[in-house]
Write a protein that holds these residues in place. Structure first.
Motif, PDB file in Angstrom:
ATOM      1  N   ALA A  47      -9.090  -3.764   0.095  1.00 14.29           N
ATOM      2  CA  ALA A  47      -7.899  -4.538   0.271  1.00 14.29           C
ATOM      3  C   ALA A  47      -8.073  -5.378   1.484  1.00 14.29           C
ATOM      4  CB  ALA A  47      -6.800  -3.894  -0.029  1.00 14.29           C
ATOM      5  N   ALA A  62      -8.477   0.748  -0.118  1.00 15.08           N
ATOM      6  CA  ALA A  62      -7.529   0.376   1.076  1.00 15.08           C
ATOM      7  C   ALA A  62      -8.473  -0.665   1.845  1.00 15.08           C
ATOM      8  CB  ALA A  62      -6.966   1.384   2.307  1.00 15.08           C
ATOM      9  N   ILE A 112      -4.305  -4.417  -4.229  1.00 21.64           N
ATOM     10  CA  ILE A 112      -3.423  -3.387  -4.309  1.00 21.64           C
ATOM     11  C   ILE A 112      -2.581  -3.007  -5.519  1.00 21.64           C
ATOM     12  CG2 ILE A 112      -1.241  -2.195  -3.147  1.00 21.64           C
ATOM     13  CD1 ILE A 112      -3.633  -2.202  -1.244  1.00 21.64           C
ATOM     14  N   TYR A 134       0.809  -1.229  -0.035  1.00 22.81           N
ATOM     15  CA  TYR A 134      -0.245  -0.001   0.042  1.00 22.81           C
ATOM     16  C   TYR A 134       0.898   1.500  -0.055  1.00 22.81           C
ATOM     17  CZ  TYR A 134      -3.321   3.208   1.390  1.00 22.81           C
ATOM     18  OH  TYR A 134      -4.472   4.295   1.611  1.00 22.81           O
TER      19      TYR A 134
END
Ligand SMILES: Nc1ncnc2c1ncn2[C@@H]1O[C@H](COP(=O)(O)OP(=O)(O)O)[C@@H](O)[C@H]1O
Ligand SMILES: [Mg+2]
Lengths: 705, 270
Positions: free
Chosen positions: A83, A80, A99, A60
């Motif tokens: 993920a 995010a 990602i 990330y």
């Protein structure tokens, strides 16, 4: 420009570089170029992602600056979270894909913005589907749209059209199309056998699907005129081609009100070789006769038995003991049926069930079963009217649907038959979705007169408690000097008459009235059954439950008792001691005695599940009382701050749902985190058995005054 | 003091109410009446129970006194109480007493909503004693043969709190009401609202869909009463989907998703 090496050190710390040899120089250089606010924002998110998994956090960190260049904050956050959700659900590799494939995420989120997602609209669509008549069908996601006659399978995302509203309509039309197949006999014509006899079964199937779709469109036009209009709207928006003229003629033919699926099949089988199927409509999906057949065959067998068993139950209930029938004139012949066709949706038979020639009212489940059978067979065959008792059938057939409840590790994700609850991850500052798999389990009752002995042991206290609770029950106060009431308040009247004699104004407050605080409370007790209660705490819990039940019985309020324990998020267990509607009888007492220390203490799921249960109860005041040792703890990381924060969060959620949470901690010492843990609830600490029922009576009094 | 006798002409139903019978309920009620038996009307709200009582009162030419029960209704509200005027106490009969004295029909609507002590008052009226105890006056009044007690009860909302006790229900002749059959219901809706038959039929079809949802998100489906409301709006020019939304869906639920789904159903019909 900030110090790159400081940033690097910060990333090293978050990403545990010491142990993993990740190279943080590159991300640190990129992040250093951001403004201070932006930098802090990004670092904060790196920290949150890394709390789930450090490798995920590292990737990330490597991609976030590029992502931020092309997306709004909101989208970057969604990325995010997606993920992390993927990590929760499927593990590291798929999460890393999310990602790494940033561009895919951007594309899909664009589609989602204009498209319509099944998951988000599932409930509305399902309720819509259940409103249409017939069998209660389920909805599930699949690549292509089709039905096996029990479940409608639909694509998870529709983005054919340019707005979410239009794509929602497309779902609606798809559902209606598939529903119509189950409702208007598409699968009742022996499709598989007929196809097998054809030279080119594949082509015949396609032709049949085309023509059957046209027939069902005409049925929908009659039954659901509004929906048919919406179908037209969708069709124009997609720009679907007009039908070839040969099909237009066929369409007119199958649109007749009396045209059935068999007629369609007959036409198709006679079709000349040069007729080609038209390109399928966007909404029509695919037809899988073999899948449907398998499903129907299993259902026919199951429902036949089930129906006969239900008849037996009805017979016992209605004509049972009080009926004058002799045992051996036997069970046959008491049930009959009357068939009629009414109304417009009438290619289906309406069947009225008769008992001794008189129409009988049917419970909802039986009439649903009956309509399901009629959907498959077009009628209720005579042999179905023979009730079946135990021994007349193989019980395995009926059980097939309820998987054995102890076998929790079966199923793809160990969650079959479990309710899923979210859990708060304080590091992520977000919920973990569908995280806890919750099941209700039974307690093995112990018939050892534990209750009797407890009552004896605390006989003094019991008397006192009864009095305390009885006093609450009789909280009827006589209200004096009221303007209205059932009785004349003599004191007031005498005064008023005296006043009147003296020429003063006479009061109109001359009545007395009974004020009854009719309590309408439902209380759930949530009892810690974790291993850490072993010893005196477990005993204290059980003894106080006995005393409490004794006291609560005098009040007549509704209360339920559940134990809870867990081993990791996949085995969150609630033990039933007493449901709301169950009496406090010898069975319930034996179950209290059977409350034994089990495993770990995950508290959040129990609070969430019991809150949901409480909300279903019709009561003015809903109370959740937890009894525990105040140590949230489970072995998969549910400890320390994590467990405390989730428990706290669950209590907050309960509060927001209008529930009054009270936490009673049984322990010898007060722990310093308790005020924070129980922040959203009222809480109290006790270290002896006798204190508990008194605390509960306090709670009651506070609630009712 | 002399109890005041209330004139009951105002409770007589003068014009024949429109009531569409669904079965043999009229005959059964009549024979119960002639035999002095009390009647229990079971059924969901808005399916024609009140209208039936009006119709029966008209047929039998007896005054009809209807009491809607609620959770503050006490025995005194039914039997009567003292009032004080100018230093004098006067007794005023409650609706049940009025009905007994005048030989009328007393209809206690949604009986389970009332406080439990009200049952104590109606029990002696509902068995072969047929007397009304008036505790405050220290007397019993015997009901004349013309008097009739009817209560209603919605078994749909069964809950531990609101269930009719066996000791109560076993005193009554029970009539079961349900929403009328589709063609009868369409006729009722059309007649009550002035809406054309065709759209009344569509409304009834929509109602059937909402009734399918009983137990999967809705506590009750659309009643005949709600259909009549929607039909009146449509007859006055409101678009059918909006009328269904305001007069039916909003009355059934506050849940946003349920509202959305019910609206999808009405837009599938109209
Ligand atoms: N069988 C019927 N005949 C005539 N009107 C009916 C009938 N059933 C229902 N209605 C209509 O429905 C409305 C509501 O019925 P109502 O008698 O008030 O219901 P309930 O007392 O069962 O709650 C009535 O005002 C009337 O317009
Ligand atoms: Mg523990």
């Amino acid at each position: 420009m900030p110090d790159v090496s400081a940033l690097e050190a910060c990333l090293d710390e978050i990403l545990e570089v010491e142990f993993t040899f990740r190279n943080t120089a590159q991300p640190a250089r990129e992040i250093a170029c951001l403004s201070e606010i932006e930098r802090n924002y990004v670092i904060n998110w790196v920290r949150r992602v890394a709390s789930t998994n450090v490798e995920l956090g590292y990737q990330y960190a490597c991609h976030v600056v590029r992502a931020r260049a092309g997306m709004e904050r909101e989208q970057v956050e969604a990325w995010a979270l997606h993920a992390m959700d993927t990590y929760d659900r499927e593990g590291l590799r798929p999460a890393l894909q999310v990602i790494l494939q940033l561009d895919d995420f951007v594309r899909i989120s664009r589609e989602k913005a204009t498209g319509c997602q099944l998951q988000e609209n599932e409930r509305v669509l399902r309720v819509f589907l259940h409103g249409l008549s017939g069998r209660k069908l389920k909805i599930e996601a699949a690549e292509q749209a089709y039905t096996d006659t029990e479940t409608l399978f639909l694509p998870p995302l529709l983005a054919h059209l340019s707005t979410p509203e239009q794509n929602f309509l497309l779902y609606k039309v798809m559902i209606a199309g598939l529903w119509a197949q189950t409702r208007f006999g598409t699968f009742r014509v022996g499709l598989s056998e007929t196809l097998a006899a054809q030279n080119d079964p594949e082509r015949t199937l396609q032709l049949f699907h085309c023509l059957e779709t046209l027939r069902l469109e005409a049925v929908i036009a009659r039954e659901l005129p509004g929906l048919h209009r919406q179908l037209g709207v969708i069709r124009r928006a997609i720009g679907e081609a007009a039908l070839p003229s040969a099909w237009e003629r066929l369409k007119a033919k199958v649109s007749a009100a009396d045209c059935t699926a068999s007629d369609v099949l007959a036409i198709v089988c006679r079709m000349p070789r040069d007729v080609a199927p038209f390109a399928p409509f966007a909404y029509q999906g695919i037809l899988l006769p073999a899948t449907a057949d398998a499903c129907i065959a299993a259902r026919l067998e199951r429902e036949k038995i089930l129906f006969k068993v239900k008849l037996k139950m009805l017979e016992d209930e209605l004509g049972g003991p009080s009926g004058e029938r002799q045992e051996d004139t036997g069970r046959s012949g008491r049930f009959g049926k009357r068939e009629k066709r009414v109304g417009e949706m009438s290619e289906l038979m309406q069947v009225e069930l008769l008992l001794d020639d008189k129409p009988m009212p049917l419970p909802d489940d039986v009439s649903q079963l009956m309509s399901s059978i009629i959907l498959d067979l077009g009628e209720i065959p005579d042999e179905y009217l023979e009730p079946a008792g135990p021994g007349d059938y193989d019980p395995a057939i009926l059980q097939q649907k309820n998987a054995p409840d102890d076998d929790v590790w079966s199923g793809s994700y160990h969650e079959e038959g479990a309710l899923l609850y979210q859990e708060w991850d304080f590091r992520r500052q977000h919920y973990r979705k569908s995280w806890c798999a919750v099941r209700e389990k039974r307690i093995e009752p112990i018939y050892d007169d534990f209750a009797g002995q407890t009552l004896e042991k605390y006989s003094g206290l019991v008397k006192h408690l009864r009095k305390t609770f009885e006093a609450m029950r009789d909280e009827n106060r006589m209200l004096k000097r009221q303007t209205q009431g059932d009785d004349v308040d003599l004191d007031a009247l005498v005064e008023a008459l005296a006043d009147a004699k003296d020429g003063r104004e006479m009061s109109d407050r001359l009545f007395s009235r009974q004020h009854r605080a009719e309590r309408n409370i439902a209380v759930v007790f949530m009892v810690d059954m974790s291993g850490s209660t072993k010893g005196w705490i477990n005993l204290a819990e059980k003894e106080s439950l006995v005393l409490l039940c004794e006291a609560l019985e005098t009040l007549g309020d509704r209360y339920a008792i559940y134990g809870f324990s867990s081993i990791s998020r996949k085995r969150c267990e609630l033990y039933h001691v007493k449901h709301f509607d169950e009496p406090y009888d010898s069975e319930a007492r034996a179950r209290i005695s059977g409350i034994l220390p089990q495993d770990y203490t995950r508290m959040g799921f129990a609070i969430r599940h019991l809150s949901a249960l409480l909300q279903e109860v019709d009561a003015r005041t809903r109370v959740l009382i937890t009894l525990s040792d105040g140590k949230p703890d489970d072995y998969d990381g549910y400890r320390g701050e994590y467990g405390i924060e989730d428990t706290r969060r669950a209590l907050l959620e309960a509060r927001r749902r209008g529930i009054h949470p009270y936490c009673i901690t049984i322990d010898e010492e007060a722990r310093d985190y308790l005020p924070h843990l129980y922040g959203p609830a009222a809480y109290t600490l006790i270290d002896e058995v006798w204190a508990l029922p008194l605390k509960v009576s306090d709670i009651y009094r506070r609630l009712t005054s | 003091m002399q109890p005041k006798i209330v004139k009951l002409d105002e409770y007589l139903v003068v014009d024949e109410p429109f009531y569409q019978a669904g079965g043999d309920e009229v005959e059964i009620f009549e024979s119960s009446y002639r035999n002095g038996l009390p009647v229990l009307l079971k059924g969901p709200t808005g399916c024609g129970k009140t209208r039936f009582m009006e119709y029966m009162a008209w047929r039998l030419q007896r005054p009809l006194i209807t009491v809607s029960c609620h959770d503050d209704l006490t025995a005194s509200d039914l039997v009567g109480r003292y009032l004080i005027k100018g230093g004098e106490t006067t007794w005023v009969d409650g609706p049940l007493t009025q009905a007994v004295r005048s030989g009328g029909i007393c209809y206690l609507d949604e009986i389970v909503e009332a406080r439990k002590d009200t049952m104590v008052v109606i029990h002696p009226l509902a068995d072969d004693r047929r007397v009304l105890p008036m505790e405050k006056l220290g007397m019993l009044i015997e009901a004349p043969p013309e008097f009739c007690l009817a209560i209603s009860y919605n078994p749909g909302y069964q809950s531990v709190l609101k269930d009719l006790k066996q000791s109560t229900r076993q005193r009554f002749v029970a009539l079961e009401f349900d929403y009328p059959k589709p063609d009868l219901e369409a006729a009722i809706v059309a007649r009550e609202s002035g809406l054309d038959r065709e759209r009344a039929e569509l409304l009834v079809r929509f109602a059937a869909m909402t009734r399918n949802l009983k137990g999967s998100g809705l506590e009750e489906g659309a009643s005949t009463r709600l259909l009549v409301h929607a039909a009146k709006l449509i007859a006055a020019g409101v678009a059918p989907v909006s009328a269904c939304r305001s007069a039916i869906a909003q009355a059934l639920t506050d849940d946003h998703e349920m509202l959305a789904a019910v609206n999808e159903l009405s837009s599938a019909i109209f």
